[in-house]
Design an enzyme around this catalytic site. Structure first.
Site, PDB file in Angstrom:
ATOM      1  N   SER A 183       0.884  -1.586   0.430  1.00 48.49           N
ATOM      2  CA  SER A 183      -0.049   0.100   0.040  1.00 48.49           C
ATOM      3  C   SER A 183       0.637   0.863   0.002  1.00 48.49           C
ATOM      4  CB  SER A 183      -0.794   0.106   1.061  1.00 48.49           C
ATOM      5  OG  SER A 183      -2.319   1.177   1.044  1.00 48.49           O
ATOM      6  N   HIS A 300      -8.586   0.143  -0.186  1.00 48.42           N
ATOM      7  CA  HIS A 300      -8.534  -1.102  -1.049  1.00 48.42           C
ATOM      8  C   HIS A 300      -9.830  -0.998  -1.603  1.00 48.42           C
ATOM      9  CE1 HIS A 300      -4.216  -0.075  -0.820  1.00 48.42           C
ATOM     10  NE2 HIS A 300      -4.313  -0.615   0.800  1.00 48.42           N
TER      11      HIS A 300
END
Length: 409
Positions: A183, A300
Site C-alpha cells: 500500500s 482498497h
C-alpha cells in the site's frame, strides 16, 4: 515565489529552503543521472548516494526475471558501456516496505545518527506542518494511528531504516535488485528505486492520506483480517454480505477482498454491516479466525473512489521516472515500466485489492535449486516477513528485519 511542479507555493518554498543547503552535495551525487529538472534541486541524498543511481540488474543476478542488465552511463556519447559481471542471487538483496497498520509509538528512536535521517524529518516537518518525529517517538498513540499521520510516519521511518541498513550492511543497499511496498509502502519503494524524489513523494503521501481519511468519514466502514479453512470461498462470502446489506436497506453495499496476504489469509473490507454479517456467520463461511483492523475505513475498495482524483491530480504535478530497479505494483503484481505507468497504478491502487501474495510469488519465482536473495523488511513491524514465511519458506530463511527503533546508548 518558488513552485515545485504544481505543489502549493507555501509547501514548495519550504521544500526549497530545507533542501538548499544540500544543493552542492546533491548535484555531485546526481551528476551521472544527467537530469536538469527542478526535482534535482530538491532531491534528498540518501545512503551517501542517490537512490536514482541504483543500477539495473539482470534476472541471473538475482530476483526479477524481467530486469535489464546493469548499465552505467558512458563518459562520452561515443564510449562503449562497460560490461558488468553477473552476480549470484545470494549476493543480491530484495527490499520490502510495510504499509499502514505497522506503526507504533517509539519508532524512529535512535535513528537520527544515521545518514540523512535528521534531514528527512526536518523536510517532513516543513511539508506536513507538524513535528512528525515527535509524534513517532512520543505519540499520543491515538494521533499516530490516524490515517493522515500514520501514512507519512511509515513512509519516512521506512526510508530511515534504509539509512540504518546502509550504515550497518552497505552492500545490501548497493546490491538491491528489486523492491515492493505494501500500500503506502510502494511510495518508499519508488523513492528508493529513483522513480520519485523524497520531498515530492512525501507530499503525495500527505495528499493521499488526507483524501483516504476524508473518504473513510463518508461511510461507516472498516477492514477485517480473515484466515479461512480450505473450504472458505471469500468472494461468495462477500456476495452474501452484500445481499445482507441490501436487505437492511444499504444502498450500493461494498464488501470485497482488499488484501491477498498469503494462502487462506485475506483482508476483507466494506460497509460495517457487511463485516458484522461475516463475523456473525464465520462458522458457516469456514472462517477459522477473524480480527477487525484498527483502521478508519475500507481501504482498497470502491469506497475509496473519492480519494482517487486528489491523488491522481498531485501525481500529475510531481516528477515520476522509470524505476532503476524492479519495483512491483500492488495492483497486478507486475513491474512498473515507466513514469506514467507508476502514476496510473498508484491511483488505481486505492480502489484495487493489494495483491501481496501474488507479488511475493513474482519476486521469488525461480528455477528449482536456484539460490534466493537476501530479503530485508525496512520499517516498523514484521508483518511482511510473516507473510513471506507463509508464502515461501525458502526465501524467508534469508529474511532480516531492519527495525526503526534503536536501543539508546
Amino acid at each position: 515565489m518558488f513552485v515545485v511542479r504544481g505543489i502549493p507555493t507555501s509547501v514548495s518554498y519550504c521544500i526549497f529552503k530545507c533542501m538548499t543547503g544540500n544543493m552542492r552535495r546533491c548535484s555531485a551525487l546526481n551528476r551521472h543521472t544527467r537530469r536538469s529538472s527542478l526535482a534535482e534541486i530538491v532531491s534528498l541524498p540518501f545512503c551517501g548516494r542517490s537512490f536514482s543511481n541504483t543500477s539495473r540488474r539482470s534476472s541471473q543476478d538475482g530476483v526479477p526475471p524481467q530486469s535489464a542488465s546493469p548499465v552505467e552511463l558512458p563518459e562520452s556519447e561515443d564510449a562503449e558501456p562497460t560490461p558488468q559481471p553477473r552476480k549470484k542471487p545470494s549476493d543480491c538483496s530484495v527490499f520490502l516496505f510495510p504499509g499502514q497498520g505497522s506503526q507504533f509509538v517509539g519508532m524512529g528512536r535512535g535513528l537520527l545518527k544515521y545518514g540523512s535521517v535528521k534531514e528527512m524529518f526536518s523536510v517532513a516537518q516543513k511539508i506536513l506542518g507538524y513535528d512528525l518525529l515527535s509524534l513517532c517517538l512520543n505519540g499520543p498513540e491515538e494521533e499516530l494511528m490516524k490515517t493522515v499521520h500514520c501514512q507519512p510516519a511509515v513512509f519516512v521511518t521506512s526510508l530511515a531504516a534504509v539509512e540504518r541498513l546502509n550504515h550497518e550492511i552497505p552492500s545490501a543497499v548497493e546490491n538491491c535488485v528489486a523492491a515492493a511496498g505494501f500500500s503506502v509502502g510502494e511510495f518508499a519503494a519508488l523513492v528508493f528505486s529513483g522513480a520519485m524524489e523524497f520531498a515530492e513523494a512525501l507530499y503525495a503521501v500527505k495528499v493521499r492520506a488526507e483524501a483516504m481519511q476524508e473518504a473513510s468519514e463518508r461511510v461507516p466502514s472498516g477492514m477485517l483480517s480473515v484466515i479461512g479453512r480450505d473450504q472458505a470461498k471469500y468472494s461468495y462470502a462477500c456476495l452474501l454480505a452484500r445481499e445482507h446489506c441490501q436487505s437492511l436497506g444499504v444502498k450500493d453495499p461494498v464488501c470485497s477482498v482488499a488484501n491477498y496476504l498469503f494462502p487462506d489469509g485475506r483482508v476483507i473490507a466494506g460497509h460495517l454491516q457487511a463485516l458484522e454479517f461475516l463475523q456473525n456467520n464465520s462458522q458457516q463461511l469456514h472462517f477459522r479466525r477473524m480480527r477487525p483492523l484498527p483502521v478508519s475505513g475500507a481501504f482498497h475498495t470502491a469506497l475509496m473512489e473519492p480519494a482517487v482524483e486528489p491523488l491522481r491530480d498531485v501525481l500529475r504535478k510531481v516528477e515520476v521516472r522509470q524505476p532503476h530497479i524492479a519495483v512491483y505494483s500492488n495492483v497486478d503484481a507486475k513491474r512498473y515500466m515507466h513514469g506514467d505507468h507508476v502514476r496510473r497504478q498508484l491511483a488505481k491502487q486505492l480502489v484495487s485489492p493489494v495483491k501481496w501474495e501474488q507479488t511475493l510469488h513474482a519476486l521469488y519465482e525461480r528455477r528449482q535449486g536456484q539460490d534466493f536473495p537476501h530479503t530485508y523488511e525496512l520499517g516498523p513491524g514484521r508483518q511482511l516477513g510473516s507473510t513471506l514465511q507463509k508464502c515461501n519458506m525458502k526465501a524467508f530463511r534469508s529474511y532480516t528485519h531492519i527495525d526503526v527503533a534503536v536501543p539508546q546508548d
